[in-house]
Design an enzyme around this catalytic site. Structure first.
Site, PDB file in Angstrom:
ATOM      1  N   CYS A  44       0.807  -1.221   0.000  1.00 13.81           N
ATOM      2  CA  CYS A  44       0.000   0.000   0.000  1.00 13.81           C
ATOM      3  C   CYS A  44       0.840   1.272   0.000  1.00 13.81           C
ATOM      4  O   CYS A  44       0.364   2.329  -0.422  1.00 13.81           O
ATOM      5  CB  CYS A  44      -0.941  -0.001   1.194  1.00 13.81           C
ATOM      6  SG  CYS A  44      -2.150  -1.350   1.165  1.00 13.81           S
TER       7      CYS A  44
ATOM      8  N   HIS B  84      -3.771   7.329   2.394  1.00 15.39           N
ATOM      9  CA  HIS B  84      -4.044   6.029   1.771  1.00 15.39           C
ATOM     10  C   HIS B  84      -5.464   5.647   2.136  1.00 15.39           C
ATOM     11  O   HIS B  84      -5.869   5.702   3.295  1.00 15.39           O
ATOM     12  CB  HIS B  84      -3.046   4.994   2.300  1.00 15.39           C
ATOM     13  CG  HIS B  84      -3.432   3.572   2.049  1.00 15.39           C
ATOM     14  ND1 HIS B  84      -3.875   3.127   0.831  1.00 15.39           N
ATOM     15  CD2 HIS B  84      -3.458   2.492   2.886  1.00 15.39           C
ATOM     16  CE1 HIS B  84      -4.159   1.841   0.914  1.00 15.39           C
ATOM     17  NE2 HIS B  84      -3.910   1.434   2.153  1.00 15.39           N
TER      18      HIS B  84
ATOM     19  N   ASN C 268     -10.335  -0.284  -0.609  1.00 16.48           N
ATOM     20  CA  ASN C 268      -8.888  -0.164  -0.457  1.00 16.48           C
ATOM     21  C   ASN C 268      -8.209  -0.716  -1.703  1.00 16.48           C
ATOM     22  O   ASN C 268      -8.125  -1.924  -1.892  1.00 16.48           O
ATOM     23  CB  ASN C 268      -8.437  -0.935   0.791  1.00 16.48           C
ATOM     24  CG  ASN C 268      -6.950  -0.833   1.055  1.00 16.48           C
ATOM     25  OD1 ASN C 268      -6.190  -0.363   0.212  1.00 16.48           O
ATOM     26  ND2 ASN C 268      -6.531  -1.290   2.213  1.00 16.48           N
TER      27      ASN C 268
END
Length: 243
Positions: free
Chosen positions: A23, A150, A180
């Site tokens: 990520c 994020h 996500n």
């Protein structure tokens, strides 16, 4: 992968390389790209973040299946006379917690996550990292134009913001639309914000994230926009569930 994408785009770059960092991959690559451009005197670099997380999801595991989506985004950056695009940065890795978020190749190549530990790590680490970056740049939250985190988990972002007290109108989040999308989440959010006319030349924007490793990264940048803006979203879709 970078070489194959360059070939498909008809490019012949001086460098084509991959960064695998979960990520935090986009932010780590942005740091790398700006450093490479400066040291090798390159004029431009294309950063592409792409994820197909649906191929690594066990849909019987709701701790992970309901969180992750597929997506891709790209950002073209160009060298400018001033090197002060990154105003401050903070990044690191807690390798002792590396196994708390992995793609488990031994049991079906699926995402395995220690959700509670990831939650604690994210809330604790992002708060400290954000404060460190703001202190390094000597600016207050009031002077910050936008915070683009994020797009991981709405509860994590809410917990971080209870401590940081960033005004809601300064937080750019589209997690409700895309889930996500790992490394692609920040460039997708940047693109959406740019299309909506939010990002202006000279804006101070804080980019911050965490992920596999367990790693984290925060960058305070001064936004610069070229004469012509193009969409950086290639594709984004939330997989596996329907209303």
């Amino acid at each position: 992968m970078a070489s194959m994408v360059s070939k498909e785009l008809g490019l012949n770059p001086v460098l084509a390389y991959d960064v695998v960092s979960g990520c935090t991959g986009f932010l780590h690559t942005l740091i790398s790209a700006i450093s490479v451009m400066k040291n090798l005197k390159l004029d431009s670099m294309l950063i592409i973040a792409s994820e197909v997380l649906s191929s690594h999801i066990d849909f019987s595991d709701r701790d992970t299946a309901i969180l992750f989506g597929d997506g891709a985004g790209a950002l073209l950056i160009k060298r400018i006379p001033s090197d002060n695009v990154i105003l401050a940065s903070d990044f690191g890795t807690d390798v002792k917690k590396a196994e708390d978020l992995i793609i488990d190749n031994l049991t079906g190549n699926v995402i395995k996550m220690n959700g509670r530990e990831i939650f604690r790590f994210a809330v604790r680490t992002l708060g400290k990292s954000i404060l460190k970056v703001l202190q390094e740049a000597d600016i207050s939250i009031d002077e910050l134009d936008y915070f683009i985190p994020h797009q991981s988990n709405a509860r994590i972002l809410a917990s971080v913001n209870r401590e940081m007290k960033i005004p809601e109108e300064k937080i750019i989040s589209y997690i409700g639309s895309y889930g996500n999308t790992a490394s692609a989440s920040i460039p997708i959010a940047i693109d959406k914000a740019a299309k909506e006319g939010k990002l202006k030349n000279g804006d101070k924007i804080l980019l911050s994230g965490y992920g596999a490793g367990l790693s984290w990264s925060s960058l305070l940048i001064e936004w610069r926009t070229g004469e012509e803006e193009k969409s950086c979203i290639l594709e984004s879709v939330f997989q596996g569930y329907s209303e």
